[in-house]
Design a protein around this motif. Structure first.
Motif, PDB file in Angstrom:
ATOM      1  N   ASP A   1     -22.712 -10.605 -30.271  1.00  0.00           N
ATOM      2  CA  ASP A   1     -21.709 -11.158 -31.312  1.00  0.00           C
ATOM      3  C   ASP A   1     -20.536 -10.348 -31.172  1.00  0.00           C
ATOM      4  O   ASP A   1     -19.338 -10.912 -31.364  1.00  0.00           O
ATOM      5  N   HIS A   2     -20.389  -9.132 -30.532  1.00  0.00           N
ATOM      6  CA  HIS A   2     -19.153  -8.289 -30.414  1.00  0.00           C
ATOM      7  C   HIS A   2     -18.498  -8.182 -28.963  1.00  0.00           C
ATOM      8  O   HIS A   2     -17.792  -7.579 -28.640  1.00  0.00           O
ATOM      9  N   GLY A   3     -19.351  -9.164 -28.154  1.00  0.00           N
ATOM     10  CA  GLY A   3     -18.779  -9.627 -26.799  1.00  0.00           C
ATOM     11  C   GLY A   3     -18.704  -8.433 -25.806  1.00  0.00           C
ATOM     12  O   GLY A   3     -18.205  -8.461 -24.627  1.00  0.00           O
ATOM     13  N   GLN A   4     -19.853  -7.496 -25.954  1.00  0.00           N
ATOM     14  CA  GLN A   4     -20.247  -6.388 -24.962  1.00  0.00           C
ATOM     15  C   GLN A   4     -21.015  -7.168 -23.845  1.00  0.00           C
ATOM     16  O   GLN A   4     -20.900  -6.798 -22.572  1.00  0.00           O
ATOM     17  N   VAL A   5     -21.779  -8.070 -24.011  1.00  0.00           N
ATOM     18  CA  VAL A   5     -22.507  -8.855 -23.367  1.00  0.00           C
ATOM     19  C   VAL A   5     -22.632 -10.390 -23.533  1.00  0.00           C
ATOM     20  O   VAL A   5     -22.226 -10.910 -24.594  1.00  0.00           O
ATOM     21  N   ALA A   6     -22.500 -11.306 -22.290  1.00  0.00           N
ATOM     22  CA  ALA A   6     -22.693 -12.453 -22.550  1.00  0.00           C
ATOM     23  C   ALA A   6     -23.786 -13.213 -21.606  1.00  0.00           C
ATOM     24  O   ALA A   6     -23.523 -13.001 -20.384  1.00  0.00           O
ATOM     25  N   GLU A   7     -24.612 -14.083 -22.003  1.00  0.00           N
ATOM     26  CA  GLU A   7     -25.754 -14.418 -21.250  1.00  0.00           C
ATOM     27  C   GLU A   7     -26.346 -13.481 -20.694  1.00  0.00           C
ATOM     28  O   GLU A   7     -26.805 -12.533 -21.402  1.00  0.00           O
ATOM     29  N   ASP A   8     -26.582 -13.101 -19.555  1.00  0.00           N
ATOM     30  CA  ASP A   8     -27.245 -12.024 -18.943  1.00  0.00           C
ATOM     31  C   ASP A   8     -26.120 -11.050 -18.089  1.00  0.00           C
ATOM     32  O   ASP A   8     -26.724 -10.443 -17.023  1.00  0.00           O
ATOM     33  N   ALA A   9     -24.899 -11.101 -18.393  1.00  0.00           N
ATOM     34  CA  ALA A   9     -24.114 -10.314 -17.754  1.00  0.00           C
ATOM     35  C   ALA A   9     -23.053  -9.518 -18.822  1.00  0.00           C
ATOM     36  O   ALA A   9     -23.216  -9.742 -20.089  1.00  0.00           O
TER      37      ALA A   9
END
Length: 236
Positions: free
Chosen positions: A132-140
């Motif tokens: 939610d806070h943008g530290q991870v996206a999908e598995d990256a």
């Protein structure tokens, strides 16, 4: 790779035995255990336990660790723990037969380890908050995440160069929702524990004892502050 191209039945056959399942469940705490402790967990004698362990080692589920003459067994690779956790998510619950079992289940329900990473409601909260806070996206990991994890002393680039996947989802068996697994979540649990945000019970040797993870109110506040979601993340 398609499921039709692999022998799923062969992979599931060993954990299907109740004695082997009980031993594997104990080993999900990430430690190496002696055969005697594994036999006790399964409620069987040492000769029978040795036969079961030989099969699990031969299949690559477990590996043997030697410390002088004593021999210990531990889960051979993280994928084994992930598979067991996924099976637990669709398995029926066993009956609770004692107050001790009930208390242990209640404590594990808040936070526990899944091999070497955070699971339970706390693990699911971490998964959701990082996305939610943008530290991870999908598995990256995003550039924002790299800076965030660096603040904890975690070198994401070094973890990427390792043999273990950096980040993947793992179906949580109590929450029926994903938590995060992989090299990064394992490093996060170490960082949280080093800072006192999470506490793992330890034995006389100082090593983690069991899967229970304790998070007191101050620890929750520290975690939420680090995630940058003090107003939006709530304990269950």
């Amino acid at each position: 790779m398609r499921i039709a191209d692999v022998d799923v039945a062969a992979a599931a056959r060993l954990p299907a035995d109740p004695s082997r399942s009980a031993m594997l469940a104990l080993l999900l705490d990430g430690r190496a255990h002696p055969a005697g402790a594994l036999a006790q967990a399964a409620g069987i004698g040492r000769p029978a336990a040795s036969a079961h362990l030989k099969q699990l080692v031969g299949a690559g589920y477990l590996e043997v660790v030697r410390q002088g003459r004593p021999r210990y067994c531990r889960i051979a690779r993280p994928e084994v723990a992930t598979a067991l956790e996924s099976l637990a998510a669709i398995a029926p619950s066993l009956p609770v037969r004692s107050l001790r079992q009930s208390s242990a289940a209640r404590l594990r329900a808040t936070a526990r380890t899944c091999y070497d990473h955070l699971a339970g409601p706390a693990g699911v909260l971490l998964h959701d908050a990082l996305r939610d806070h943008g530290q991870v996206a999908e598995d990256a990991v995003t550039p924002t995440g790299v800076s965030c994890f660096d603040a904890l002393g975690i070198d994401v680039d070094r973890l990427r160069r390792g043999r273990r996947p950096l980040l993947k989802t793992c179906l949580d068996w109590t929450e029926r929702r994903p938590h995060l697994a992989g090299a990064l979540p394992a490093a996060l649990l170490v960082a949280f524990t080093d800072r006192g945000w999470t506490v793992r019970r330890t034995g006389l040797d100082g090593a983690p004892n069991g899967r229970q993870v304790e998070i007191d109110p101050a620890g929750w506040e520290q975690l939420r502050d680090w995630l940058g979601c003090s107003a939006g993340c709530h304990r269950r």
